[in-house]
Design an enzyme around this catalytic site. Structure first.
Site, mmCIF file in Angstrom:
data_model
loop_
_atom_site.group_PDB
_atom_site.id
_atom_site.type_symbol
_atom_site.label_atom_id
_atom_site.label_comp_id
_atom_site.label_asym_id
_atom_site.label_seq_id
_atom_site.Cartn_x
_atom_site.Cartn_y
_atom_site.Cartn_z
ATOM 1 N NE ARG A 20 4.645 1.827 0.306
ATOM 2 C CZ ARG A 20 5.494 1.528 1.278
ATOM 3 N NH1 ARG A 20 6.787 1.661 1.074
ATOM 4 N NH2 ARG A 20 5.072 1.115 2.450
ATOM 5 C CD GLU B 77 10.309 -11.419 -6.882
ATOM 6 O OE1 GLU B 77 11.496 -11.798 -7.061
ATOM 7 O OE2 GLU B 77 10.024 -10.466 -6.165
ATOM 8 C CE LYS C 23 12.161 -2.598 -4.409
ATOM 9 N NZ LYS C 23 12.595 -3.938 -4.811
ATOM 10 C CD GLU D 13 17.695 -13.174 -5.341
ATOM 11 O OE1 GLU D 13 17.064 -13.607 -4.372
ATOM 12 O OE2 GLU D 13 17.344 -12.165 -5.973
ATOM 13 C CG HIS E 31 19.214 -36.513 -0.160
ATOM 14 N ND1 HIS E 31 19.547 -37.770 0.271
ATOM 15 C CD2 HIS E 31 20.379 -35.824 -0.271
ATOM 16 C CE1 HIS E 31 20.860 -37.845 0.447
ATOM 17 N NE2 HIS E 31 21.391 -36.671 0.113
ATOM 18 C CB CYS F 286 -0.951 0.087 1.185
ATOM 19 S SG CYS F 286 -2.186 -1.199 1.216
ATOM 20 C CG ASN G 118 0.969 0.752 4.300
ATOM 21 O OD1 ASN G 118 0.633 -0.421 4.163
ATOM 22 N ND2 ASN G 118 2.226 1.144 4.270
ATOM 23 N N GLY G 119 -1.193 -0.765 6.448
ATOM 24 C CA GLY G 119 -0.940 -1.526 7.672
ATOM 25 C C GLY G 119 -2.151 -2.382 8.006
ATOM 26 C CE LYS H 69 14.590 -11.587 -7.714
ATOM 27 N NZ LYS H 69 15.018 -10.776 -6.605
ATOM 28 C CD1 TRP I 27 0.352 -6.306 -2.727
ATOM 29 C CD2 TRP I 27 -0.074 -6.765 -0.573
ATOM 30 N NE1 TRP I 27 0.738 -7.607 -2.482
ATOM 31 C CE2 TRP I 27 0.482 -7.914 -1.157
ATOM 32 C CE3 TRP I 27 -0.427 -6.818 0.767
ATOM 33 C CZ2 TRP I 27 0.705 -9.086 -0.470
ATOM 34 C CZ3 TRP I 27 -0.214 -7.991 1.470
ATOM 35 C CH2 TRP I 27 0.350 -9.113 0.860
#
Ligand code: F6R
Length: 605
Positions: free
Chosen positions: A27, A487, A600, A480, A503, A2, A100-101, A484, A74
């Protein structure tokens, strides 16, 4: 997670709010809305969809005024619909609020309000705020008091901005979620993050938890929830406003990948003396870390991978260290003690899970340090020590240049820690590592110039799943690379330690699951063996290596990196994997800078 923007006294309020929202889209991008006070009531317009989608409609529908608030969402409570979009209003449209929150006690507040006959129109936790504010307006002497009473009733995390019919002011409060005031000659801005208003001003006031702010034309007052004035300094942020634009690049992510040489130069500037073989970390003079027993890293996502890289670098010099996923850290019975140094790695400095882990460590008596990109962020302000990675603003939701700058910052920090920790054994080859660090921006440029990642993306993009393996420093890079890839392409991708493949995950390996093996660093023999095991099951093998010719028999394809110090090979390999993900996502037509469901800065737990 947000984005909030507000402005007071800007030349034209609605276009300024919409610009701010566009700058904050990283955001959240589920819905967007604005509210403006223009002397004849509040104009409130909001829609499901991203700011880019609804910008034209909002700018045509909203009457302008001198004071306004805006929001890009968001979703946490309720799906992304027009009614759940912010701003939210009371029943008489006297008050409009963006938030926001998460308001933890919203259910009990809502039940109390409903008992008093208030009708709710949305599923959000936020809507309790305008209704409460409106109730308090009826019996408080002024809007500021009514706002403070409202804030007093809230539990949880919030950054709130509100406007009131007939008041030329924005009322704001923060607790656990960022909010920053931009100060220009005749105008003020209020936002979740500095890039929202960087084109107007670089002078900012970072609000602290439990602060209330009232912004009027020509004046910003900060006060406690009880109404006592609080002094907050105006600070200058030296981010270049140009850096918040895409420039000639099609996506922010591509720009941020390509500007890594510059980011790295900034990260290293003035901190590394290759001839003297020393690091000079401002704020961390020699001796800063004497007397600690162990180092614990706490971080999330990409920053966790950087932390894992850092932790392995510390292992190399004999320092007891562990990297924890911050969101799990407080489930362990306080692993930290007064003898621990707990290092939070966080690009934004606002990740709620990481901030909670830092508090958990501080409560246990540990010393905390933050490795972050954002001056004035909560992590930077809460930590006992802060090391800025100086990567410049990162707008693409997928972290790229900040990972690289984090790892380089941690490499420098590992030198300081090795000098300070009593039982550490500083690297004998630091002269070679220092020379390689100085060469790193150029080496990254070489990768960018000669990468075959686009061709490989084209060859494999329609395969079923993508596996990434590596050992030691190659392991965080494998993780990573997979993060990426999933995502931004939305394809199935996993990163493993090379040996883990056999395994269980090997059952997934087929001719349609390319395996990317990191042949970097010092521990490659077993990775090559594990890659052979996958090859015998038909998987195409792509080696990321400085020496593809040596593995012609194994590799179907290779992504070449320049020769460098083994401790840095993983970083160059990661640049190749960033490009691979980018090009694959581009070919699939994905929303690269704003991948679905993500935001983000994750400011909720
Ligand atoms: C992935 C990504 C996220 C963040 C994570 C932590 O590309 O960006 O995984 O790394 O949310 O964020 P920071 O570093 O701001 O604490």
């Amino acid at each position: 997670m947000c984005g909030i923007i507000a402005c007071v006294g800007a030349d034209s309020t609605v276009p300024t709010l919409l610009n701010g929202l566009q700058n904050l889209e990283y955001r959240g991008y589920d819905s967007a809305g604005v509210a403006v006070e223009n002397g004849s009531g509040l104009s409130v317009y909001k829609r499901a969809g991203s700011v880019s989608d609804v910008r034209d409609e909002l700018s045509q529908m909203t009457d302008d005024g001198d004071v306004g608030i805006g929001h890009t969402r968001w979703s946490t409570h309720g799906p992304p619909t027009d009614v759940n979009a912010h701003p939210h209003t009371d029943e008489d449209d006297e008050v409009a609020v963006v938030h926001n929150g998460v308001i933890d006690n919203y259910q009990s507040l809502r039940a109390e309000l409903e008992d008093r006959g208030v009708e709710f129109t949305s599923d959000t936790d936020t809507e309790v705020v305008p209704h409460l504010f409106s109730e308090h307006l009826e019996h408080c002497p002024d809007a500021e008091t009514a706002f403070r009473r409202t804030v007093e009733a809230l539990d949880g995390s919030y950054a709130i901005a509100a406007v009131v019919d007939g008041e030329e002011a924005v009322y704001a409060a923060r607790n656990g979620t960022p909010l920053v005031v931009g100060v220009d000659d005749d105008s003020y801005y209020l936002a979740s993050d500095v890039p929202a208003f960087l084109e107007y001003t670089q002078d900012v006031v970072f609000l602290e938890d439990e602060d209330v702010a009232v912004v009027r034309p020509g004046d910003v007052a900060t006060l406690s929830v009880n109404g006592e004035p609080i002094d907050r300094e105006v600070e200058h942020v030296d981010w270049d406003p140009q850096e918040t634009g895409k420039g000639a690049y099609e996506h922010f992510m591509l720009k941020e990948i390509h500007t890594q040489p510059t980011a790295l130069t900034q990260t290293l500037e003035g901190r590394l003396d290759v001839d003297e073989e020393t690091v000079d970390l401002e704020g961390f003079p020699p001796g800063t870390f004497e007397g600690y027993d162990d180092v614990q890293f706490v971080a999330c996502g990409t920053s966790y991978h950087a932390a894992l890289y850092g932790s392995k670098l510390l292992d190399d010099v004999g320092i007891d260290s562990t990297a924890y996923r911050a969101n799990e850290y407080d489930t362990s019975s306080s692993p930290a003690s007064e003898d621990s140094l707990v290092v939070a790695v966080t690009q934004s400095g606002e990740t709620a899970d990481t901030l909670t882990a830092m508090r958990h460590a501080a409560d246990a008596g540990a010393t905390t340090a933050a490795v972050t990109n954002v001056v004035g962020s909560t992590a930077a302000r809460n930590a006992d020590h802060t090391l800025f990675i100086r990567a410049g603003p990162e707008i693409g939701v997928a972290a790229t240049k900040t990972f690289t700058s984090q790892v380089v910052s941690l490499t420098l920090l590992s030198r300081r820690l090795a000098e300070d920790f009593p039982d550490a054994e500083p690297r004998e080859d630091f002269d070679e590592l220092a020379a390689a660090l100085r060469q790193l921006p150029e080496d990254v440029e070489t990768v960018l110039d000669g990468s075959e990642a686009a061709r490989l993306a084209d060859r494999y993009v329609n395969d079923e799943a993508f596996f990434f393996i590596g050992r030691n420093l190659g392991f965080p890079v494998a993780m990573e690379g997979a993060l990426k890839f999933k995502e931004i392409t939305y394809q199935h991708a996993e990163g493993f330690t090379s040996g883990r493949l056999k395994h269980g995950p090997l059952a997934m390996v087929t001719p349609s699951t390319p395996l990317f093996a990191l042949v970097t660093g010092r521990h490659n023999e077993k990775t090559l063996t594990n890659a052979k095991e996958a090859k015998s099951r038909g998987a195409p093998i792509v080696l990321v290596t400085a020496d593809p010719e040596e593995h012609d028999d194994l590799a179907d394809e290779a992504l070449r990196i320049p020769e460098t110090h083994p401790a840095l090979e993983g970083l160059l390999a990661n640049v190749q994997l960033q490009l691979l993900s980018y090009h694959a996502a581009d070919m699939l037509g994905r929303s690269i800078d704003k991948p679905r469901n993500l935001a983000k800065s994750v400011t909720v737990e």
